[in-house]
Scaffold this motif. Structure first.
Motif, PDB file in Angstrom:
ATOM      1  N   ILE A 145     -18.267 -11.831 -78.397  1.00  0.00           N
ATOM      2  CA  ILE A 145     -17.448 -11.363 -79.506  1.00  0.00           C
ATOM      3  C   ILE A 145     -17.076  -9.905 -79.249  1.00  0.00           C
ATOM      4  N   ILE A 146     -15.791  -9.613 -79.274  1.00  0.00           N
ATOM      5  CA  ILE A 146     -15.293  -8.291 -78.903  1.00  0.00           C
ATOM      6  C   ILE A 146     -15.352  -7.328 -80.085  1.00  0.00           C
ATOM      7  N   ASP A 147     -15.925  -6.137 -79.826  1.00  0.00           N
ATOM      8  CA  ASP A 147     -15.844  -5.035 -80.783  1.00  0.00           C
ATOM      9  C   ASP A 147     -15.648  -3.746 -79.996  1.00  0.00           C
ATOM     10  N   ASP A 148     -15.655  -2.603 -80.684  1.00  0.00           N
ATOM     11  CA  ASP A 148     -15.314  -1.356 -80.017  1.00  0.00           C
ATOM     12  C   ASP A 148     -16.393  -0.864 -79.049  1.00  0.00           C
ATOM     13  N   GLN A 149     -17.566  -1.514 -79.066  1.00  0.00           N
ATOM     14  CA  GLN A 149     -18.633  -1.137 -78.143  1.00  0.00           C
ATOM     15  C   GLN A 149     -18.747  -2.094 -76.950  1.00  0.00           C
ATOM     16  N   ASP A 154     -20.281  -0.172 -68.891  1.00  0.00           N
ATOM     17  CA  ASP A 154     -19.524  -0.343 -67.645  1.00  0.00           C
ATOM     18  C   ASP A 154     -18.291   0.548 -67.621  1.00  0.00           C
ATOM     19  N   LEU A 155     -17.642   0.714 -68.771  1.00  0.00           N
ATOM     20  CA  LEU A 155     -16.428   1.528 -68.821  1.00  0.00           C
ATOM     21  C   LEU A 155     -16.710   3.014 -68.641  1.00  0.00           C
ATOM     22  N   ASN A 156     -17.944   3.438 -68.878  1.00  0.00           N
ATOM     23  CA  ASN A 156     -18.284   4.836 -68.638  1.00  0.00           C
ATOM     24  C   ASN A 156     -18.181   5.203 -67.159  1.00  0.00           C
ATOM     25  N   ASP A 157     -18.442   4.226 -66.297  1.00  0.00           N
ATOM     26  CA  ASP A 157     -18.533   4.507 -64.859  1.00  0.00           C
ATOM     27  C   ASP A 157     -17.468   3.823 -64.022  1.00  0.00           C
ATOM     28  N   LYS A 175     -10.749   1.448 -76.511  1.00  0.00           N
ATOM     29  CA  LYS A 175      -9.858   2.592 -76.394  1.00  0.00           C
ATOM     30  C   LYS A 175     -10.295   3.596 -75.322  1.00  0.00           C
ATOM     31  N   GLN A 176     -11.307   3.197 -74.506  1.00  0.00           N
ATOM     32  CA  GLN A 176     -11.733   4.084 -73.438  1.00  0.00           C
ATOM     33  C   GLN A 176     -10.627   4.236 -72.398  1.00  0.00           C
TER      34      GLN A 176
END
Length: 227
Positions: A145-149, A154-157, A175-176
């Motif tokens: 289930i998709i949410d903002d977290q 993984d998106l940090n790196d 929004k990253q």
């Protein structure tokens, strides 16, 4: 060398391709609702006719195994199994999300980020898996289930490109800066060619009698609110 019939019906796309030695030589496909039952065998025949091959010339049949649409997967797998029984040919099963990632890499050979393939599972849920640019699995297939977290660590790196009909749910939610999105369709039997060829070379075949699609989640029958 092998000549393989390839079938993809996991989403709205109904797709049939012929590949020889890992290269697509014929393709017939269409994206539309509820066409698989009436169109798949016609698309297979048209793809075969365009090559001049006979069904007896095939070395194997490959099918997109899921996850995806219950009805679409049932139609694709039952058609593939029927052909394998009739022709006495081996059956190859290709993970649908990996096939989509392969399609993205064929279109973007210099890409060096991660690929998140997604199939819409209704509401804010998707069937998804993450691959690197060599198609190695980074995150196994899950229903998510998709949410903002989602995918935050993984998106940090990493740059992650989200693909497939489930990726639209992430636009405006993730929004990253490292989150990228592709609107192209990667549910095509043509993107199965290398994967199917590699499986054939390794004799990685399924038991035709007992093979079932990979649904990931049990089918739940709902009762309409209005009668």
């Amino acid at each position: 060398m092998a000549t393989i019939l390839q079938i993809e019906t996991a989403t709205q796309v109904c797709s049939a391709a012929i590949a020889h030695d890992g290269k697509t030589i014929a393709l017939k496909e269409l994206m539309a609702n509820n066409i698989h039952a009436g169109s798949l065998t016609l698309f297979i025949k048209e793809a075969m006719d365009s090559t001049g091959l006979q069904f007896e010339d095939l070395d194997a049949v490959a099918v997109s195994m899921g996850p995806g649409s219950y009805t679409g997967l049932r139609i694709g797998v039952s058609t593939a199994k029927g052909l394998c029984f009739a022709l006495d040919k081996p059956l190859i099963a290709i993970p649908t999300l990996q096939m989509m990632a392969q399609g993205f890499m064929l279109q973007n050979p210099d890409y060096d980020g991660l690929i998140c393939a997604m199939i819409d599972a209704r509401r804010m849920e998707v069937f998804t898996s993450v691959y690197d640019n060599n198609l190695r699995t980074v995150t196994p297939v899950v229903a998510k289930i998709i949410d903002d977290q989602s995918f935050a660590e993984d998106l940090n790196d990493n740059v992650i490109t989200f693909i497939g009909n489930g990726a639209a749910k992430c636009v405006g939610v993730l929004k990253q800066e490292n989150a990228k999105f592709s609107e192209l369709n990667f549910n095509s039997a043509s993107y199965m060619s290398k994967l199917a060829h590699d499986a054939y070379a390794c004799s990685r075949f399924e038991d035709v009698a007992y093979f079932e699609p990979f649904y990931l989640k049990d089918f739940v029958l709902t009762t309409p609110k209005k009668k």
